[in-house]
Write a protein that holds these residues in place. Structure first.
Motif, PDB file in Angstrom:
ATOM      1  N   ASN A 307     -18.560  45.624  41.759  1.00 45.33           N
ATOM      2  CA  ASN A 307     -18.111  44.659  40.755  1.00 45.33           C
ATOM      3  C   ASN A 307     -16.931  45.137  39.927  1.00 45.33           C
ATOM      4  N   LEU A 308     -16.707  46.470  39.867  1.00 50.64           N
ATOM      5  CA  LEU A 308     -15.672  46.990  38.972  1.00 50.64           C
ATOM      6  C   LEU A 308     -14.555  47.746  39.684  1.00 50.64           C
ATOM      7  N   ASP A 309     -14.925  48.535  40.692  1.00 51.99           N
ATOM      8  CA  ASP A 309     -13.927  49.410  41.324  1.00 51.99           C
ATOM      9  C   ASP A 309     -12.796  48.603  41.949  1.00 51.99           C
ATOM     10  N   GLY A 310     -11.594  48.839  41.464  1.00 56.98           N
ATOM     11  CA  GLY A 310     -10.423  48.148  42.000  1.00 56.98           C
ATOM     12  C   GLY A 310     -10.255  46.725  41.504  1.00 56.98           C
ATOM     13  N   LYS A 311     -11.169  46.259  40.638  1.00 50.85           N
ATOM     14  CA  LYS A 311     -11.070  44.892  40.111  1.00 50.85           C
ATOM     15  C   LYS A 311     -10.234  44.908  38.837  1.00 50.85           C
ATOM     16  N   LEU A 370     -29.469  42.113  35.633  1.00 55.27           N
ATOM     17  CA  LEU A 370     -29.343  43.221  34.697  1.00 55.27           C
ATOM     18  C   LEU A 370     -27.912  43.246  34.188  1.00 55.27           C
ATOM     19  N   VAL A 371     -27.741  43.358  32.880  1.00 52.22           N
ATOM     20  CA  VAL A 371     -26.416  43.336  32.275  1.00 52.22           C
ATOM     21  C   VAL A 371     -26.319  44.478  31.270  1.00 52.22           C
ATOM     22  N   PHE A 372     -25.076  44.727  30.806  1.00 53.77           N
ATOM     23  CA  PHE A 372     -24.832  45.695  29.752  1.00 53.77           C
ATOM     24  C   PHE A 372     -24.575  44.957  28.444  1.00 53.77           C
ATOM     25  N   GLU A 373     -25.189  45.442  27.371  1.00 47.67           N
ATOM     26  CA  GLU A 373     -24.929  44.897  26.041  1.00 47.67           C
ATOM     27  C   GLU A 373     -24.623  46.047  25.093  1.00 47.67           C
ATOM     28  N   ASP A 374     -24.042  45.691  23.939  1.00 54.01           N
ATOM     29  CA  ASP A 374     -23.669  46.688  22.915  1.00 54.01           C
ATOM     30  C   ASP A 374     -22.787  47.779  23.512  1.00 54.01           C
ATOM     31  N   ILE A 375     -21.830  47.355  24.339  1.00 52.36           N
ATOM     32  CA  ILE A 375     -20.953  48.321  24.999  1.00 52.36           C
ATOM     33  C   ILE A 375     -19.953  48.900  24.001  1.00 52.36           C
ATOM     34  N   LYS A 404     -18.437  41.858  34.238  1.00 53.64           N
ATOM     35  CA  LYS A 404     -18.402  42.347  35.614  1.00 53.64           C
ATOM     36  C   LYS A 404     -19.562  43.294  35.953  1.00 53.64           C
ATOM     37  N   ALA A 405     -20.073  44.016  34.977  1.00 58.08           N
ATOM     38  CA  ALA A 405     -21.159  44.965  35.243  1.00 58.08           C
ATOM     39  C   ALA A 405     -22.498  44.226  35.239  1.00 58.08           C
TER      40      ALA A 405
END
Length: 467
Positions: A307-311, A370-375, A404-405
């Protein structure tokens, strides 16, 4: 002094102030900080409580199917009054019962008294050798206090004969001999031997063993990075039993235990043994299981790369940030992601550096992901220009990483739902059990030294259909 400080601060050039804020924000995280060990996850447990209401008809079927037909058989009995004989008591019809209160029931048991009676071989008995046959029907009524024993047998704590339900009289040489007292004595003797002190009347053990052999057998779930098996190890088994005003037999069954994880090819072949019974005061219908799933950081790295590498992450109209070389790790109780980046600008200038991103894994129910919060993140290296450009667009970069993560886990939840529903569903000779309103979703994320532990919580109720 405060006024002078404010005046001096305001006199600083705006670009220098902005640069100071950017650099301060980028230094708010220290990748080298020793945050100590991560907080370990709580024990993975299971809690199940099922308030069963066994209908009177169902309990009647159980009693009639398990109470033996032959109740008493005696030969050469001394019947008093110079008489001797053989006596056999057999059930002769369906047992019926009513509940007198929450603990006691009154049983009516149709029996057939079969045997023969004669005089003892002395005196008149030496002259009168023939024996008179007995073949009479009775319906004695007695009261017992049923109880579920720790071995799942149904026993009785006390026994009381209320009514013999008939008279037993015979004619011997023109004399009427009433044997009702003898019959009452024998029935009381049989009741005190077989219907007191918890002695077994009927048993639920076969039913319980068959049910637990299915429910307690290890089950497996396909998860990110492989297949994992789980087993339920009971630690506390609880029960409360009583009769209600509708004559139904209520059993509040509860079980607390722990969930063990196993490699898929090393799971136990059978269920753990059940512990002894203890009292239960919980009347709610509830099921809750915490399933500990793990994801190695190398697996997380691969998922993030997709989802992230090269995006490209658009920083502003002139700058695009492209992450690469993504690595995850624990950062205290947070999850950290190291990533290199290249920031390409429309004027052809290329800036590079490393981001140290930390965030809290969470579950988004709407997207089942699953997501990331409070990044938050820090520039671990890079030129001053890169730090300034990235820092000024920090909120936008954070929003982009949050977007994206994302790890979709809907398929895993569906697999878990099916495994648990199938395993805990049960069809027995007296009832059918099904899991109702089952919901499975993550309840906690625990970054450990080598892996991310995710607790999946399954919650629902148990529906029962009696036969």
């Amino acid at each position: 002094m405060k006024i002078q400080f404010r005046l001096r601060f305001i006199n600083f050039p705006i670009p220098i102030v902005l640069l100071g804020l950017v650099l301060f924000s980028c230094k708010s995280i220290n990748p080298a900080a020793n945050l100590g060990l991560s907080t370990p996850p709580p024990p993975a447990t299971t809690e199940v409580n099922v308030p069963l209401k066994i209908p009177k008809e169902t309990l009647s079927k159980l009693l009639n199917s398990q109470i033996p037909t032959l109740l008493l058989q005696e030969k050469g009995m001394d019947m008093g009054s110079g008489m001797t004989g053989d006596l056999q008591l057999k059930r002769n019809g369906q047992i019926s019962w009513i509940a007198l209160d929450s603990q006691r029931i009154q049983l009516s048991v149709p029996i057939n008294v079969l045997g023969q009676v004669g005089l003892k071989p002395k005196g008149l008995g030496s002259l009168f050798q023939s024996k008179l046959p007995l073949n009479e029907d009775f319906t004695p009524i007695f009261v017992i206090d049923p109880v579920i024993n720790s071995n799942w047998s149904i026993g009785a704590e006390s026994f009381e004969l209320m009514d013999l339900g008939g008279n037993l009289a015979i004619d011997v040489l023109g004399m009427q001999v009433d044997l009702s007292g003898l019959l009452s004595k024998e029935i009381r003797k049989w009741g005190n031997q077989n219907l007191t002190g918890g002695k077994e009347i009927a048993s639920l053990k076969t039913l319980v063993d068959l049910a637990w052999a299915q429910v307690g057998k290890p089950f497996s779930i396909d998860w990110i990075g492989g297949n994992t098996a789980f087993s339920i190890q009971p630690q506390d088994l609880k029960i409360k039993e009583f009769f209600d005003a509708n004559q139904d037999y209520n059993l509040w069954l509860g079980m607390d235990g722990k969930i063990n994880s196993h490699p898929a090819d090393a799971a136990p072949s059978r269920s753990f043994p059940l512990p002894e019974l203890s009292p239960n005061d919980n009347s709610t219908n509830e099921l809750e299981i915490l399933i500990p799933l793990t994801v190695k950081y190398s697996t997380l790295d691969e998922l993030l790369k997709e989802n992230l590498d090269g995006k490209a992450i658009r920083v502003d109209k002139k700058t695009t940030l492209i992450p690469s070389n993504i690595k995850t790790q624990a950062f205290g109780d947070l999850l950290a992601v190291n990533m290199d980046f290249t920031a390409e600008q429309t004027n052809g200038k290329i800036l590079s550096g490393t981001l140290f991103v930390v965030g809290q894994p969470e579950y988004n129910a709407a997207s089942q992901s699953l997501v990331f919060e409070d990044i938050n993140f820090k520039m671990e290296s890079g030129s001053l220009g890169a730090q300034t450009g990235v820092g000024l667009k920090k909120r936008k970069i954070i929003r982009s990483i949050e977007t994206k993560a994302v790890f979709p886990i809907g398929d895993v939840l569906a697999e878990s739902l099916g495994s648990i529903t199938d395993r805990l569903g049960l069809n027995t000779p007296i009832a059918e059990f099904k899991i109702a309103d089952l919901i499975i979703e993550p309840s906690g994320f625990y970054p450990m030294a080598k892996e991310l532990v995710i607790h999946m919580k399954a919650s629902g109720e148990v529906d029962v259909k009696w036969k």
